[in-house]
Write an enzyme that holds these catalytic residues in place. Structure first.
Site, short mmCIF file in Angstrom:
data_model
loop_
_atom_site.label_atom_id
_atom_site.label_comp_id
_atom_site.label_asym_id
_atom_site.label_seq_id
_atom_site.Cartn_x
_atom_site.Cartn_y
_atom_site.Cartn_z
N CYS A 1 0.82 -1.21 0.00
CA CYS A 1 0.00 0.00 0.00
C CYS A 1 0.86 1.27 0.00
CB CYS A 1 -0.97 -0.01 1.18
SG CYS A 1 -0.18 -0.01 2.81
N HIS B 1 -2.78 1.03 6.86
CA HIS B 1 -3.11 0.99 5.44
C HIS B 1 -3.29 2.41 4.90
CE1 HIS B 1 -4.40 -0.75 1.70
NE2 HIS B 1 -5.60 -0.17 1.75
N GLU C 1 -5.95 1.36 -4.48
CA GLU C 1 -5.15 0.84 -3.37
C GLU C 1 -4.48 -0.47 -3.76
OE1 GLU C 1 -7.50 -0.48 -0.07
OE2 GLU C 1 -8.84 -1.68 -1.33
#
Length: 445
Positions: free
Chosen positions: A357, A406, A418
């Protein structure tokens, strides 16, 4: 005004320099700290591996000796099998000889019995002949045999005839008696041959039994040794598996230690870079007289900022479909993932080329600002704006009391791009609000 303009120009130049410096940074900052096994844990794992290796060596030696013994026992079984075969052949020969001797003895007895009968008949005939000759006066030396002759010539012929008949009878009796004696001798020899043959057969039978027993014992010993070899082999395989597991544990702990040391080095470089960038921003703010340098967090971005935002988004979207790889991604594109000693390893991230990420954010913003490879640091890398004011090009974060875990890039209209987690791919999806942090981070405009 002129001085203010110069100061404003210097401030803009300083900010531009800071942006350029940030854009050229490697982005190789520290991910969340991996486990750091203690020296005692590593030493203990090494000791266990060494012990298992020693045990494998010991079992290997035992198995080699057992294999030698099994080979010798197998040779002994083959020898005993051949000895049993020899005994079987000898027994068959002895049985054949005994049968032949029995038949010979039977024939000899029959011949002897026949000879006895012939002798008895000859004797009876001789007695009858002698009696008749005596009564008729026709025996050798009988006066009547001579007196009844018609001439001397007839007398001589009768004398010769009577002599021949008497001698033939006597010779026949002698030959019969001799034959009886020979047949009796043959019968005796046949009986002795039969006894000897029977003895040989008995000896051969005993030898066959002994050979069979020896073969059976050899086979039993060979089977017992084979079973022991099988058990040793199983034990060796089991300990080898334990050795491999112990070695893997050592390698895993050493890998964790190396990753932790790499993390420390990356964190130190990132801290130094952050401090340098903070110093540049502070210098730029001082040169600008402490005023607002660009329009706040509300409203639309400037045309130049909008162009930069679209470039960032275009870079991120160009990697949709790329595999997730923990630790993967830098300013130049996807890279090979790294080991984490856990979930990522189980998915084989260290063998994949892709992004995680924060790595995707590093690549997306590479032309604007260098970012550390850690979502927690990225959260504080720009201005934070409330989610109610987030706009296209902002970074969104998820986390809790344990920290940020994240990050994604907001596309507007409730969509984001993402790199989700191990086993997935870079994707466009709806914004998830569960666990989302209350602020977005804005690097442009």
């Amino acid at each position: 005004m002129r001085g203010a303009g110069a100061r404003r120009g210097l401030a803009i130049a300083t900010v531009t320099l800071a942006a350029l410096l940030g854009a050229t940074s490697t982005g190789l900052a520290a991910p969340p700290p991996p486990p750091n096994p203690s020296d005692s844990s590593i030493d203990s794992a090494k000791g266990d591996a060494n012990a298992k290796a020693g045990e494998v060596g010991k079992l290997t030696n035992q198995l080699a000796q057992a294999e030698q013994k099994l080979s010798a026992l197998q040779d002994d079984v083959e020898l005993k099998q051949e000895q049993a075969m020899k005994a079987l052949v000898d027994l068959q020969t002895a049985q054949d000889e005994a049968t032949q001797a029995h038949n010979d003895a039977k024939s000899a007895r029959q011949e002897a019995d026949a000879a006895v009968g012939a002798i008895e008949k000859a004797r009876a005939d001789a007695k009858k002949f002698a009696a008749a000759s005596f009564e008729q006066g026709s025996t050798i030396g009988s006066i009547s045999a001579y007196l009844t002759s018609d001439s001397p010539k007839d007398l001589l012929a009768r004398a010769q005839l009577l002599d021949a008949i008497g001698g033939s009878r006597l010779n026949a009796m002698d030959r019969l008696q001799q034959a009886q004696t020979e047949k009796a001798n043959k019968d005796s020899a046949a009986r002795k041959a039969l006894e000897l043959a029977q003895q040989k057969q008995d000896a051969a039978t005993r030898a066959k039994g002994t050979a069979d027993a020896a073969q059976s014992a050899a086979v039993s010993a060979q089977q017992a040794q084979a079973a022991q070899n099988t058990q040793l082999e199983a034990s060796k395989n089991s300990v080898e598996q334990q050795l491999y597991a112990a070695q893997a544990k050592v390698n895993g702990l050493q890998g964790q230690r190396q990753r932790y040391q790499d993390w420390l080095a990356q964190k130190q470089r990132e801290d130094e870079e952050r401090a340098r960038q903070a110093a540049l921003r502070a210098a730029a703010a001082n040169n600008d007289g402490g005023g607002d340098n660009g329009g706040g967090s509300r409203g639309r971005p400037s045309p130049a900022a909008g162009s930069s935002i679209e470039a960032v988004i275009a870079r991120a979207l160009s990697k949709v479909g790329m595999p997730y790889a923990w630790g993967g991604g830098n300013g130049s594109g996807p890279t090979r993932g790294i080991r984490d000693g856990g979930v990522a390893d189980r998915y084989g991230d260290y063998r994949k080329i892709g992004f995680d990420c924060s790595g995707l954010m590093i690549y997306a913003f590479a032309g604007v600002q260098g970012l550390p490879h850690f979502s927690g640091y990225q959260y504080t890398s720009g201005r934070r704006v409330p989610l109610s004011q987030m706009r296209r090009g902002d970074m969104l974060f998820w986390g809790g009391s344990g920290g940020i875990h994240h990050v994604a890039l907001y596309l507007g209209n409730g969509q984001m791009v993402e790199a989700p987690q191990s086993g997935s791919y870079v994707r466009v999806t709806s914004v998830r609000y569960g666990g989302i942090m209350p602020y977005a981070t804005r690097l442009i405009g």
